[in-house]
Design an enzyme around this catalytic site. Structure first.
Site, mmCIF file in Angstrom:
data_model
loop_
_atom_site.group_PDB
_atom_site.id
_atom_site.type_symbol
_atom_site.label_atom_id
_atom_site.label_comp_id
_atom_site.label_asym_id
_atom_site.label_seq_id
_atom_site.Cartn_x
_atom_site.Cartn_y
_atom_site.Cartn_z
ATOM 1 N N SER A 285 27.797 95.407 25.450
ATOM 2 C CA SER A 285 28.464 94.420 24.884
ATOM 3 C C SER A 285 29.571 93.708 25.787
ATOM 4 O O SER A 285 30.143 94.358 26.344
ATOM 5 C CB SER A 285 28.861 95.007 23.616
ATOM 6 O OG SER A 285 29.996 94.252 23.105
ATOM 7 N N ARG A 324 -14.964 66.438 9.933
ATOM 8 C CA ARG A 324 -14.085 66.454 10.972
ATOM 9 C C ARG A 324 -12.691 66.048 10.305
ATOM 10 O O ARG A 324 -12.539 65.139 9.314
ATOM 11 C CB ARG A 324 -14.207 65.060 11.806
ATOM 12 C CG ARG A 324 -15.690 65.106 12.675
ATOM 13 C CD ARG A 324 -15.479 66.503 13.820
ATOM 14 N NE ARG A 324 -14.448 65.946 14.864
ATOM 15 C CZ ARG A 324 -14.748 65.051 15.859
ATOM 16 N NH1 ARG A 324 -15.860 64.575 15.790
ATOM 17 N NH2 ARG A 324 -13.540 64.919 16.775
#
Length: 454
Positions: A285, A324
């Site tokens: 950290s 399509r």
């Protein structure tokens, strides 16, 4: 130094110079890149011309000319991008460049094909190449998890139910369950690949009418040339194959997210049973230097959640119209690259964790004693149930456990002092029944069963 406006800014973590190797696997990311996709467009166009030239559908000289120029270094990617923006699809702009590069033979390029034939076959080739990497990463993960299951087959630890201590298990048992899940995924992958890795070549609406009697022969030979299977029928708007591939990766990352969740909670300071592999400064950290965060598990969690959301979009892509489609198909272009890249990244992170996981057996042993024997209440209840019936034994143990908690004393001590129990169980029996190591059931046998399949 370049200004911000001079630098091309990636819009996705999988393309980010900073994040890309955290959230993705480099080989898979390359497969789904612009260059990777264009290479496979070229592979399909070259294969199509070669097959049609061999059959006699187009002149052999034209086929040779087209095949010769189907190389990525011949393609002007900036021009391809500009024309794609204008036209809406990248295949026709690519064909325009190939026609120009191939001279007179270029007029035969893309003969009888439609944009979606090239696009879908390219997508399948990308999926196939990605699955090769996924299979390798799955193998690494299985091997590493199996090694942990084997090494810690008999290492007792707390089994948790609703985040509460339940009954003792072994760490090997926990790892073997993961191995079993991963083995099922490997089986799924082997089963689905023949269904998924199928060529698409159907022409305008799937009937191959433009090629007359040669259509099905071209389709068959094209499939052979590309190393794909031949479909029974065109599948321009039946994309269950691609959706299945995505759903499979959703399952895989779901398993990895479960593993990451377990490791994250086991790495809690108060638990401390495992740690991710140590790398200097990893997981530290900026303000709390004592911390060692579960970084890979955080990445796995993020990847898995993102894959799940993208898989939902792929299921929407199945709702295409007629022969399509108008829109759903394009969802695949957006979602497939992150699905495969993030899934491979999660697998790579999981393999890294498993291959170097630090197992703290001393903390596992210590945590088994946190409840002062209450974790063994089921064992005592089942022993008493044989003497007085399960219902009465359960109620008796419930009362005894509450008493142990109020008095902050051990379960064994309360059991010995309770006349309803001490008349049923001897001191030695109570000692054995409150020993976690004696209540591991068939954990070892189950581990061996799983490992026999690795």
């Amino acid at each position: 130094m370049k200004s911000v406006t001079e630098v091309t800014m990636p819009t996705s973590a999988i393309d980010s110079l900073v994040f890309r190797d955290i959230f993705g696997e480099p080989r898979v990311r390359a497969i789904w890149s612009d260059e990777g996709r264009t290479r496979r467009y070229l592979e399909v166009e070259a294969a199509l011309s070669q097959v049609q030239g061999a059959i006699g559908v187009i002149p052999r000289a034209a086929a040779a000319a087209i095949s010769r120029v189907c190389r990525i270094e011949n393609i002007d990617m900036d021009k391809l991008a500009q024309e794609t923006t204008a036209i809406g699809y990248p295949v026709l702009p690519l064909v325009h460049q190939l026609q120009e590069l191939a001279g007179d033979g270029g007029n035969w390029c893309h003969w009888g094909a439609t944009t979606q034939d090239i696009t879908d076959s390219t997508t399948i080739l990308q999926i196939k190449a990605s699955f090769e990497v996924i299979e390798e990463l799955l193998g690494r993960t299985i091997t590493a998890a199996a090694a942990l299951a084997r090494e810690h087959r008999d290492l007792p630890m707390v089994g948790r139910s609703n985040l509460q201590q339940g009954v003792p298990i072994t760490f090997g048992f926990k790892m073997a369950r993961m191995v079993a899940s991963l083995l099922r995924h490997r089986e799924r992958l082997a089963e689905l690949r023949p269904r998924v890795e199928v060529v698409e070549f159907g022409g305008a609406c799937g009937t191959l009418a433009s090629l007359g009697h040669d259509g099905m022969r071209v389709q068959e030979k094209l499939a052979e040339e590309l190393g794909l299977a031949k479909p029974d029928i065109a599948w321009h708007t039946e994309h269950d194959r691609i959706a299945e591939a995505a759903c499979f990766l959703g399952l895989v990352t779901g398993t990895l997210a479960k593993f990451a969740t377990d490791v994250k909670t086991m790495m809690m300071t108060e638990v401390g049973e495992v740690s991710e592999p140590f790398v200097p400064n990893r997981g530290s950290s900026s303000t709390m230097p004592q911390k060692r965060n579960p970084m890979s598990c955080c990445y796995i969690t993020a990847c898995a959640a993102s894959v799940r959301q993208s898989v939902a979009a792929l299921l929407d892509a199945m709702a295409s119209d007629h022969e399509r489609g108008t829109g759903p198909w394009e969802i695949e272009w957006i979602q497939l690259p992150p699905i495969f890249t993030l899934a491979s990244g999660a697998l790579a992170q999981a393999a890294f964790v498993l291959e170097g996981l630090e197992v703290h057996g001393d903390r596992m042993s210590s945590n088994l004693g946190v409840t002062k024997g209450l974790i063994m209440s089921e064992a005592v209840m089942m022993a008493l149930a044989r003497k007085m019936g399960r219902g009465q034994a359960h109620d008796l143990l419930y009362r005894v456990c509450r008493q142990a908690l109020r008095q902050d004393t051990s379960l064994a001590e309360v059991l010995r002092a309770d006349p309803d129990i001490s008349t049923q169980l001897s001191a030695n029996e109570i000692a054995e029944l409150t020993d976690p190591v004696r209540y591991l059931g068939s954990a070892g046998i189950a581990v061996d069963q799983v490992l026999s399949r690795v």
